[in-house]
Motif scaffolding. Structure first.
Motif, PDB file in Angstrom:
ATOM      1  N   ALA A  67      -8.317  -9.485 -11.654  1.00 41.22           N
ATOM      2  CA  ALA A  67      -7.514  -8.636 -12.467  1.00 41.22           C
ATOM      3  C   ALA A  67      -8.505  -7.210 -12.658  1.00 41.22           C
ATOM      4  CB  ALA A  67      -7.135  -8.858 -13.831  1.00 41.22           C
ATOM      5  N   GLU A  68      -9.693  -7.447 -12.960  1.00 44.02           N
ATOM      6  CA  GLU A  68     -10.505  -5.983 -13.190  1.00 44.02           C
ATOM      7  C   GLU A  68     -10.776  -5.664 -11.757  1.00 44.02           C
ATOM      8  OE1 GLU A  68     -13.415  -7.674 -16.638  1.00 44.02           O
ATOM      9  OE2 GLU A  68     -13.807  -8.313 -14.453  1.00 44.02           O
ATOM     10  N   TRP A  69     -10.755  -6.333 -10.660  1.00 42.91           N
ATOM     11  CA  TRP A  69     -11.197  -5.581  -9.202  1.00 42.91           C
ATOM     12  C   TRP A  69      -9.851  -5.041  -8.834  1.00 42.91           C
ATOM     13  CZ3 TRP A  69     -15.042  -4.187  -6.791  1.00 42.91           C
ATOM     14  CH2 TRP A  69     -14.642  -3.904  -5.303  1.00 42.91           C
ATOM     15  N   ARG A  70      -8.566  -5.500  -9.040  1.00 41.92           N
ATOM     16  CA  ARG A  70      -7.519  -5.039  -8.772  1.00 41.92           C
ATOM     17  C   ARG A  70      -7.258  -3.542  -9.387  1.00 41.92           C
ATOM     18  NH1 ARG A  70      -3.638  -7.787 -11.006  1.00 41.92           N
ATOM     19  NH2 ARG A  70      -4.346  -9.696  -9.944  1.00 41.92           N
ATOM     20  N   ALA A  71      -7.514  -3.523 -10.716  1.00 49.17           N
ATOM     21  CA  ALA A  71      -7.465  -2.277 -11.415  1.00 49.17           C
ATOM     22  C   ALA A  71      -8.511  -1.273 -11.070  1.00 49.17           C
ATOM     23  CB  ALA A  71      -7.796  -2.751 -13.107  1.00 49.17           C
ATOM     24  N   PHE A  72      -9.676  -1.597 -10.607  1.00 47.14           N
ATOM     25  CA  PHE A  72     -10.640  -0.747 -10.221  1.00 47.14           C
ATOM     26  C   PHE A  72     -10.199  -0.137  -8.880  1.00 47.14           C
ATOM     27  CE2 PHE A  72     -14.101  -0.184  -7.327  1.00 47.14           C
ATOM     28  CZ  PHE A  72     -14.815   0.764  -7.662  1.00 47.14           C
ATOM     29  N   VAL A  73      -9.712  -1.192  -8.034  1.00 47.31           N
ATOM     30  CA  VAL A  73      -9.200  -0.732  -6.675  1.00 47.31           C
ATOM     31  C   VAL A  73      -8.143   0.337  -6.734  1.00 47.31           C
ATOM     32  CG1 VAL A  73      -8.368  -1.447  -4.153  1.00 47.31           C
ATOM     33  CG2 VAL A  73     -10.427  -2.660  -5.406  1.00 47.31           C
ATOM     34  N   LEU A  74      -7.069  -0.182  -7.575  1.00 49.37           N
ATOM     35  CA  LEU A  74      -5.951   0.850  -7.793  1.00 49.37           C
ATOM     36  C   LEU A  74      -6.419   2.040  -8.384  1.00 49.37           C
ATOM     37  CD1 LEU A  74      -3.422  -1.833  -9.084  1.00 49.37           C
ATOM     38  CD2 LEU A  74      -3.341  -0.434  -6.627  1.00 49.37           C
ATOM     39  N   GLY A  75      -7.348   2.263  -9.275  1.00 47.13           N
ATOM     40  CA  GLY A  75      -7.804   3.518  -9.717  1.00 47.13           C
ATOM     41  C   GLY A  75      -8.539   4.272  -8.690  1.00 47.13           C
ATOM     42  N   ALA A  76      -9.348   3.572  -8.039  1.00 51.51           N
ATOM     43  CA  ALA A  76     -10.189   4.456  -7.021  1.00 51.51           C
ATOM     44  C   ALA A  76      -9.073   4.986  -5.997  1.00 51.51           C
ATOM     45  CB  ALA A  76     -11.116   3.563  -6.192  1.00 51.51           C
TER      46      ALA A  76
ATOM     47  N   GLU B 121      -9.091   8.385  -9.784  1.00 49.89           N
ATOM     48  CA  GLU B 121      -9.776   8.035 -11.010  1.00 49.89           C
ATOM     49  C   GLU B 121     -10.950   8.302 -11.110  1.00 49.89           C
ATOM     50  OE1 GLU B 121      -8.394   4.889 -13.500  1.00 49.89           O
ATOM     51  OE2 GLU B 121      -6.266   5.110 -12.705  1.00 49.89           O
ATOM     52  N   PHE B 122     -11.755   7.850  -9.969  1.00 50.33           N
ATOM     53  CA  PHE B 122     -13.171   7.984  -9.882  1.00 50.33           C
ATOM     54  C   PHE B 122     -13.841   9.060  -9.080  1.00 50.33           C
ATOM     55  CE2 PHE B 122     -11.674   3.680 -10.801  1.00 50.33           C
ATOM     56  CZ  PHE B 122     -12.211   3.437 -11.892  1.00 50.33           C
ATOM     57  N   ASP B 123     -12.966  10.186  -8.641  1.00 47.02           N
ATOM     58  CA  ASP B 123     -13.406  11.049  -7.845  1.00 47.02           C
ATOM     59  C   ASP B 123     -14.663  11.932  -8.618  1.00 47.02           C
ATOM     60  OD1 ASP B 123     -11.846  10.263  -5.732  1.00 47.02           O
ATOM     61  OD2 ASP B 123     -10.338  11.778  -5.858  1.00 47.02           O
ATOM     62  N   LEU B 124     -15.602  12.462  -7.974  1.00 48.32           N
ATOM     63  CA  LEU B 124     -16.550  13.244  -8.525  1.00 48.32           C
ATOM     64  C   LEU B 124     -15.957  14.498  -8.766  1.00 48.32           C
ATOM     65  CD1 LEU B 124     -19.792  11.890  -6.727  1.00 48.32           C
ATOM     66  CD2 LEU B 124     -18.663  11.290  -8.950  1.00 48.32           C
ATOM     67  N   GLU B 125     -15.188  15.100  -8.169  1.00 43.70           N
ATOM     68  CA  GLU B 125     -14.630  16.374  -8.213  1.00 43.70           C
ATOM     69  C   GLU B 125     -12.981  16.111  -8.243  1.00 43.70           C
ATOM     70  OE1 GLU B 125     -15.473  18.992  -5.116  1.00 43.70           O
ATOM     71  OE2 GLU B 125     -17.460  18.111  -4.725  1.00 43.70           O
TER      72      GLU B 125
ATOM     73  N   PRO C 294      -6.157  16.537  -6.384  1.00 41.66           N
ATOM     74  CA  PRO C 294      -4.772  16.238  -7.087  1.00 41.66           C
ATOM     75  C   PRO C 294      -4.561  14.603  -6.857  1.00 41.66           C
ATOM     76  CG  PRO C 294      -4.752  17.398  -5.085  1.00 41.66           C
ATOM     77  CD  PRO C 294      -6.159  17.434  -5.541  1.00 41.66           C
ATOM     78  N   HIS C 295      -3.971  14.008  -7.443  1.00 41.23           N
ATOM     79  CA  HIS C 295      -3.600  12.529  -7.535  1.00 41.23           C
ATOM     80  C   HIS C 295      -2.357  12.238  -6.298  1.00 41.23           C
ATOM     81  CE1 HIS C 295      -6.294  11.199 -10.652  1.00 41.23           C
ATOM     82  NE2 HIS C 295      -5.642  12.337 -11.235  1.00 41.23           N
ATOM     83  N   ASN C 296      -2.817  12.511  -5.085  1.00 40.59           N
ATOM     84  CA  ASN C 296      -1.916  12.286  -3.937  1.00 40.59           C
ATOM     85  C   ASN C 296      -2.495  11.177  -3.291  1.00 40.59           C
ATOM     86  OD1 ASN C 296      -4.022  13.570  -2.768  1.00 40.59           O
ATOM     87  ND2 ASN C 296      -2.748  15.138  -1.997  1.00 40.59           N
ATOM     88  N   GLY C 297      -3.305  10.246  -3.603  1.00 38.23           N
ATOM     89  CA  GLY C 297      -3.666   9.226  -2.786  1.00 38.23           C
ATOM     90  C   GLY C 297      -4.662   9.634  -1.796  1.00 38.23           C
ATOM     91  N   GLY C 298      -5.374  10.631  -1.992  1.00 38.02           N
ATOM     92  CA  GLY C 298      -6.662  10.932  -1.534  1.00 38.02           C
ATOM     93  C   GLY C 298      -6.207  11.944  -0.344  1.00 38.02           C
ATOM     94  N   LEU C 299      -4.991  12.308  -0.114  1.00 38.94           N
ATOM     95  CA  LEU C 299      -4.792  13.290   1.098  1.00 38.94           C
ATOM     96  C   LEU C 299      -4.970  14.723   0.929  1.00 38.94           C
ATOM     97  CD1 LEU C 299      -1.192  11.739   1.851  1.00 38.94           C
ATOM     98  CD2 LEU C 299      -3.322  10.977   2.955  1.00 38.94           C
ATOM     99  N   PRO C 300      -5.524  15.249   1.842  1.00 38.12           N
ATOM    100  CA  PRO C 300      -5.592  16.811   1.774  1.00 38.12           C
ATOM    101  C   PRO C 300      -4.480  17.380   1.144  1.00 38.12           C
ATOM    102  CG  PRO C 300      -6.115  16.078   3.988  1.00 38.12           C
ATOM    103  CD  PRO C 300      -5.751  14.888   3.213  1.00 38.12           C
ATOM    104  N   ALA C 301      -4.641  18.417   0.465  1.00 44.77           N
ATOM    105  CA  ALA C 301      -3.749  19.278  -0.067  1.00 44.77           C
ATOM    106  C   ALA C 301      -2.903  20.041   0.939  1.00 44.77           C
ATOM    107  CB  ALA C 301      -4.140  20.205  -1.272  1.00 44.77           C
ATOM    108  N   GLU C 302      -1.749  20.366   1.178  1.00 45.28           N
ATOM    109  CA  GLU C 302      -0.966  21.140   2.226  1.00 45.28           C
ATOM    110  C   GLU C 302      -1.050  22.585   1.781  1.00 45.28           C
ATOM    111  OE1 GLU C 302       2.482  19.400   3.359  1.00 45.28           O
ATOM    112  OE2 GLU C 302       1.870  17.192   3.384  1.00 45.28           O
TER     113      GLU C 302
END
Length: 102
Positions: free
Chosen positions: A74-83, A87-91, A94-102
């Motif tokens: 459960a902890e690992w699943r929560a971490f992976v989904l957050g990443a 949630e853990f980005d240094l900068e 936008p919360h768009n699945g890590g895709l570049p903004a258009e």
């Protein structure tokens, strides 16, 4: 009465989580296979994970392989989904699945 039941359930949940953690850290992981990110080499500084029984995961740094953190499924699943959600980005991004903004 409902509050007492909720408190009792919370205490049971906490006790179960504590027991799971104790069991997880009691596992002998001396023979696990450590995996790094694709494209990295064993001699590189990297984060490594090992899959444990029950969906649990162990994580370590190749720089300090003796220091191992262990996570329940459960902890690992929560971490992976957050990443994945940034949630853990240094900068800030936008919360768009890590895709570049258009």
């Amino acid at each position: 009465m409902a509050d007492a039941q909720g408190t009792a359930r919370d205490a049971q949940t906490e006790a179960r989580k504590e027991r799971e953690k104790e069991e997880l850290y009691a596992l002998d992981i001396s023979g696990v296979e450590w995996l790094g990110a694709p494209g990295t080499e064993e001699h590189e500084e990297r984060v490594e994970i090992a899959h444990l029984p029950g969906g649990a995961v162990a994580m370590r740094s190749s720089v300090e392989p003796g220091t191992v953190l262990r996570y329940t499924e459960a902890e690992w699943r929560a971490f992976v989904l957050g990443a994945r959600d940034g949630e853990f980005d240094l900068e800030p991004a936008p919360h768009n699945g890590g895709l570049p903004a258009e």
